[in-house]
Design an enzyme around this catalytic site. Structure first.
Site, PDB file in Angstrom:
ATOM      1  N   ASP A  96       0.851  -1.176   0.000  1.00  0.00           N
ATOM      2  CA  ASP A  96       0.000   0.000   0.000  1.00  0.00           C
ATOM      3  C   ASP A  96       0.895   1.237   0.000  1.00  0.00           C
ATOM      4  O   ASP A  96       2.052   1.166   0.427  1.00  0.00           O
ATOM      5  CB  ASP A  96      -0.891  -0.022   1.250  1.00  0.00           C
ATOM      6  CG  ASP A  96      -1.824   1.170   1.298  1.00  0.00           C
ATOM      7  OD1 ASP A  96      -2.188   1.685   0.229  1.00  0.00           O
ATOM      8  OD2 ASP A  96      -2.183   1.586   2.409  1.00  0.00           O
ATOM      9  N   LYS A  97       0.379   2.341  -0.493  1.00  0.00           N
ATOM     10  CA  LYS A  97       1.194   3.557  -0.510  1.00  0.00           C
ATOM     11  C   LYS A  97       0.968   4.410   0.730  1.00  0.00           C
ATOM     12  O   LYS A  97       1.887   4.650   1.503  1.00  0.00           O
ATOM     13  CB  LYS A  97       0.913   4.382  -1.771  1.00  0.00           C
ATOM     14  CG  LYS A  97       1.764   5.663  -1.851  1.00  0.00           C
ATOM     15  CD  LYS A  97       1.424   6.470  -3.075  1.00  0.00           C
ATOM     16  CE  LYS A  97       0.107   7.194  -2.926  1.00  0.00           C
ATOM     17  NZ  LYS A  97       0.142   8.278  -1.915  1.00  0.00           N
ATOM     18  N   THR A  98      -0.270   4.842   0.935  1.00  0.00           N
ATOM     19  CA  THR A  98      -0.559   5.770   2.020  1.00  0.00           C
ATOM     20  C   THR A  98      -0.364   5.109   3.372  1.00  0.00           C
ATOM     21  O   THR A  98      -0.968   4.081   3.670  1.00  0.00           O
ATOM     22  CB  THR A  98      -2.003   6.281   1.907  1.00  0.00           C
ATOM     23  OG1 THR A  98      -2.184   6.874   0.611  1.00  0.00           O
ATOM     24  CG2 THR A  98      -2.302   7.307   2.982  1.00  0.00           C
TER      25      THR A  98
ATOM     26  N   PHE B 267     -18.911   9.669   2.601  1.00  0.00           N
ATOM     27  CA  PHE B 267     -17.957   9.173   1.607  1.00  0.00           C
ATOM     28  C   PHE B 267     -17.859   7.658   1.698  1.00  0.00           C
ATOM     29  O   PHE B 267     -17.870   7.082   2.781  1.00  0.00           O
ATOM     30  CB  PHE B 267     -16.580   9.793   1.860  1.00  0.00           C
ATOM     31  CG  PHE B 267     -15.496   9.239   0.967  1.00  0.00           C
ATOM     32  CD1 PHE B 267     -15.210   9.833  -0.245  1.00  0.00           C
ATOM     33  CD2 PHE B 267     -14.758   8.127   1.352  1.00  0.00           C
ATOM     34  CE1 PHE B 267     -14.214   9.323  -1.065  1.00  0.00           C
ATOM     35  CE2 PHE B 267     -13.764   7.610   0.543  1.00  0.00           C
ATOM     36  CZ  PHE B 267     -13.493   8.203  -0.675  1.00  0.00           C
TER      37      PHE B 267
ATOM     38  N   LYS C 103     -17.604  17.486  -1.962  1.00  0.00           N
ATOM     39  CA  LYS C 103     -16.185  17.365  -2.288  1.00  0.00           C
ATOM     40  C   LYS C 103     -15.913  15.909  -2.646  1.00  0.00           C
ATOM     41  O   LYS C 103     -16.517  14.991  -2.087  1.00  0.00           O
ATOM     42  CB  LYS C 103     -15.307  17.808  -1.118  1.00  0.00           C
ATOM     43  CG  LYS C 103     -15.397  16.932   0.118  1.00  0.00           C
ATOM     44  CD  LYS C 103     -14.508  17.448   1.226  1.00  0.00           C
ATOM     45  CE  LYS C 103     -14.600  16.540   2.468  1.00  0.00           C
ATOM     46  NZ  LYS C 103     -13.867  17.049   3.608  1.00  0.00           N
TER      47      LYS C 103
ATOM     48  N   THR D 152      -2.416   1.939  -4.973  1.00  0.00           N
ATOM     49  CA  THR D 152      -2.859   3.256  -4.528  1.00  0.00           C
ATOM     50  C   THR D 152      -4.128   3.645  -5.257  1.00  0.00           C
ATOM     51  O   THR D 152      -4.396   3.191  -6.375  1.00  0.00           O
ATOM     52  CB  THR D 152      -1.762   4.308  -4.788  1.00  0.00           C
ATOM     53  OG1 THR D 152      -2.239   5.590  -4.395  1.00  0.00           O
ATOM     54  CG2 THR D 152      -1.372   4.357  -6.257  1.00  0.00           C
ATOM     55  N   GLY D 153      -4.921   4.477  -4.604  1.00  0.00           N
ATOM     56  CA  GLY D 153      -6.129   5.010  -5.224  1.00  0.00           C
ATOM     57  C   GLY D 153      -5.922   6.398  -5.784  1.00  0.00           C
ATOM     58  O   GLY D 153      -6.887   7.060  -6.176  1.00  0.00           O
ATOM     59  N   ASP D 154      -4.669   6.846  -5.829  1.00  0.00           N
ATOM     60  CA  ASP D 154      -4.381   8.195  -6.324  1.00  0.00           C
ATOM     61  C   ASP D 154      -4.591   8.288  -7.838  1.00  0.00           C
ATOM     62  O   ASP D 154      -4.705   7.283  -8.545  1.00  0.00           O
ATOM     63  CB  ASP D 154      -2.943   8.587  -5.994  1.00  0.00           C
ATOM     64  CG  ASP D 154      -2.749   8.880  -4.523  1.00  0.00           C
ATOM     65  OD1 ASP D 154      -3.752   9.166  -3.848  1.00  0.00           O
ATOM     66  OD2 ASP D 154      -1.602   8.814  -4.046  1.00  0.00           O
TER      67      ASP D 154
END
Length: 755
Positions: A439-441, A599, A622, A736-738
């Site tokens: 995972d990234k974050t 969210f 947002k 990642t979800g980026d």
């Protein structure tokens, strides 16, 4: 005891898979469950309520009434993560041993050695095989005994259960569905609980879910306003509600149900569910009702049966032994055929004249060949060493207990956590890893989000340079002087906020070409969230507790831009707005929160519907840029195009982006929509799907006001670590979800991919 509980929870959650734990351990807890009913009795005064017949998909729980729940026969809270039981150990253990080709081969040899054709005594084969099996079974028993001890530690941990009008310390294993319990700070939840009340104001508590999902940031859970008063035992004993909810399942992030009390039906959501394995933080204590127990809790529903793990080395050994056996069999066949061909009475010294055994009778050469082959198999059996597996087993066991567990290089001093090998079956696999999925974050990055840049009304703000931009400039041969990194006098750097641009700081946004867009942008940051403020209501001393660090960073940014969110009630958020009416003016403005559209990974956005003091109804939204852009009103194409370009620049700089938008609502529009929202929120079937469908009806025709860019810096040593792993031939995948641009540039920065 707390450390033991934490360790046990980690054991249980390490095997997340999706298969339900077998029922073997459940049936054994049936006696304990009946005994606990007899000893503890019902909590409080019984109303003698019987659960009404419901559809199979609905579970009905009578709170604080054991007698009413008894006929349903809910499972007890005792759990078992062992691989064997007393009855299954021998048959299951022997089955596991004879899965190995070598053991199966030696079993065959031992059987042959008991026949008259064997040239050796049966003891020479049976005893070694028995010793091999004994050593292997002892090792299996030892490892399973450690699991059993962990089970006992967790099952015998104590929790406060309401008995009458006082709290009594009771072992976890005696908890029953419907019991009211009290969990103290830093304690672990013994079952899946419905959150009733907390010592914190506004009925909130903070939990840590690291044992479930690895997330270290605290999560916020909020009790229903109707149950806030049930904090002290005298008041809690009066609670007599009925919960109708979904049946036990393994979904950690969903929960649908209704609480029926005082002839009123109140919808329940995951915000009111406290999962077994999580721990309570920053809260003196909470009070909850047991909904799911034991193997019906969500974490245990995600646990698989203890698997029988076989390493690559062991599988290769099986193939090697098969090859050796093929060689052995060939030798025996050749020897047996030779014996059948060349045996003859003319060799007088063999004594084959007269009456001889079938194995040596020249008159029946076929029988001689067959019997000789079995004799040779027994005689040549030592070609395959029987001690091979035992030697490997002992080496693995010593590796675990003496080397891995005592390795100082694998000791984490900050948390006082040594390496712990739970099974010795897969030691050598550590040296054969080909792929790493990370995972990234929070793993490769610090998970410390900082508001860094933004775009409002088509204008980009923020003069800082990210580490990824610096790395890209260096790769391009561009030298960045230290003077370029100097910050202006208006720059602010605090937790969650690292921003430098005098054009919109300290009320200067009023002089920008788009002050109305700036105002809506800042209000969206200050209102559209689920953050809870803590501490004194001053900008310097307040702190924010958020479900994610991104939300805290956005609220902190609103505070620094002059829109200071400082108080939340169940229906209102208070914002101290500066420089809105005129330069230097400060006013406290209450915003009534009518609805929150939360969210999730499917929606990829969050919205709130609020009412201003002048009666204006506004929806603030947002979310991810692609999701928000799909729901924008027609027109204003220039701003959309410019904002899209800004988003691409932010992504190239390795920043996390969100788009902000709003929509004005008429009273008729809102009331018509709210009726559908209330119906969807109270539904027991497909509640999430219905809420998403209702949200789609109002989250449209939005007006884009801008986008945010948040920086999450890499952990120290990440590039070096990835470079070392790559040099070892290990392939690394980063999940990642980026946005694609953000992911690519972060990959460059951490040397995951070459420029």
């Amino acid at each position: 005891m707390s450390a033991r509980i934490k360790e046990m929870v980690r054991v249980a959650t390490a095997r997340l898979g999706g298969e339900q734990v077998g029922a073997g351990g459940v049936s054994s807890s049936g006696i304990a469950r009946r005994e606990s009913t007899a000893r503890l009795g019902g909590g409080g005064t019984s109303l003698r309520r019987q659960p009404q017949p419901m559809a199979p998909s609905v579970r009905t729980v009578c709170c604080n009434d054991r007698e009413a729940n008894a006929p349903v026969g809910y499972k007890g809270n005792s759990v078992s993560t062992t691989k064997y039981s007393i009855l299954t150990f021998l048959p299951k253990g022997l089955f596991e041993q004879f899965r190995r080709v070598a053991n199966l081969y030696f079993l065959m040899i031992s059987i042959l050695s008991t026949t008259p054709i064997s040239p050796v005594h049966p003891v020479t084969n049976v005893v070694p095989l028995s010793l091999v099996l004994l050593v292997s079974l002892i090792k299996e028993a030892f490892e399973d005994w450690k699991r059993f001890q962990n089970d006992m530690s967790i099952n015998n941990a104590h929790v406060d259960v309401l008995q009458g009008q006082c709290w009594e310390s009771t072992p976890w294993k005696r908890l029953q569905v419907g019991d009211i319990v009290r969990i103290k700070q830093d304690g672990y939840f013994p079952a899946d609980l419905l959150f009733l009340s907390s010592t914190n104001p506004d009925g909130i508590c903070y939990i840590e879910t690291a044992n479930l999902d690895g997330e270290t940031n605290l999560k916020i859970r909020k009790a229903l306003e109707k149950t806030w008063d049930y904090v002290i035992p005298e008041k809690a004993s009066e609670f007599k509600g009925e919960v109708q909810c979904e049946q036990p399942n393994n979904s950690l992030y969903t929960f649908t149900g209704n609480l029926i009390m005082d002839k009123q039906t109140i919808p329940l959501s995951p915000n009111q569910l406290l999962l077994r394995g999580c721990s309570l933080r920053n809260t003196e204590y909470i009070v909850g009702v047991v909904i799911f127990t034991g193997h019906e809790t969500k974490v245990m529903m995600n646990s698989m049966n203890v698997p029988s793990k076989r390493s690559t080395l062991e599988k290769k050994l099986d193939k090697l032994i098969l090859a050796l056996f093929a060689t052995l069999f060939t030798m025996c066949v050749i020897g047996a055929i030779g014996s059948g061909i060349f045996i003859n009475e003319k060799y007088f010294y063999l004594g084959l004249r007269g009456h001889v055994e079938d194995q040596f009778n020249p008159k029946n050469r076929f029988v001689v060949t067959i019997l000789t082959m079995f004799t040779l198999i027994t005689l040549y059996s030592t070609i395959i060493p029987i001690s091979l597996y035992v030697s490997i087993e002992m080496i693995k066991f010593i590796q675990c207990t003496q080397f891995i567990n005592n390795d100082l290089h694998m000791y984490h001093a900050e948390s006082n956590t040594p390496a712990l090998a739970r099974t010795s079956n897969l030691n050598e696999e550590l040296g054969q890893v080909e792929y790493i999925f990370s995972d990234k974050t929070g793993t490769l990055t610090r998970n410390l989000m900082e508001f860094f840049k933004c775009s409002i009304g088509g204008e980009m703000y923020g003069t800082g340079i990210t580490e990824i931009e610096k790395g890209g400039a260096e790769r391009a041969g561009i030298r960045i002087d230290d003077d370029e990194g100097k910050r202006s006098a208006n720059a602010v750097h605090e937790k969650g906020f690292n921003f430098d641009d005098a054009r919109i700081m300290r009320g200067a946004w009023r002089n920008e070409p788009n002050p109305e867009a700036c105002k809506e942008f800042f209000r969206c940051l200050a209102i559209c969230h689920t953050v809870l403020p803590e501490g004194e209501e001053t900008p310097e001393k307040i702190s924010y507790q958020a479900a994610s660090p991104d939300e805290a960073a956005l609220v902190s940014a609103a505070k620094n831009f002059g829109f200071f969110f400082y108080r939340r009630t169940p229906t209102t958020v208070m914002v101290r707005e500066s420089h809105v009416e005129r330069m230097g003016s400060i006013q406290d403005v209450p915003y009534e929160i009518l609805n929150v559209l939360e969210f999730n990974s499917t929606r990829k956005r969050q919205s709130v519907v609020c009412r201003f003091t002048n009666g204006r109804l506004v929806l603030y939204c947002k979310g991810a840029d692609n999701v928000v852009y799909e729901r924008l009103a027609d027109g204003n194409h220039d701003m959309k195009k410019i904002s899209r370009e800004h988003l691409e620049q932010f992504g190239s700089a390795g920043l996390r982006t969100l788009c902000l938008a709003y929509r004005d609502l008429s009273r008729e529009q809102y009331e018509s929509w709210n009726e559908k929202f209330v119906q969807a929120k109270s539904s027991l079937r497909d509640r999430d799907k219905k809420l998403d469908e209702v949200a789609e009806l109002i989250e449209k025709d939005l007006i884009l006001v801008g986008c945010t860019a948040i920086e999450d810096k890499l952990q120290e040593g990440v590039p070096t670590c990835i470079e070392t792993l790559s040099a070892a031939g290990i392939k690394i995948w980063v999940l990642t979800g980026d946005k694609m641009e953000t992911a690519i540039n972060i990959a460059y920065d951490m040397q995951h991919v070459a420029w």
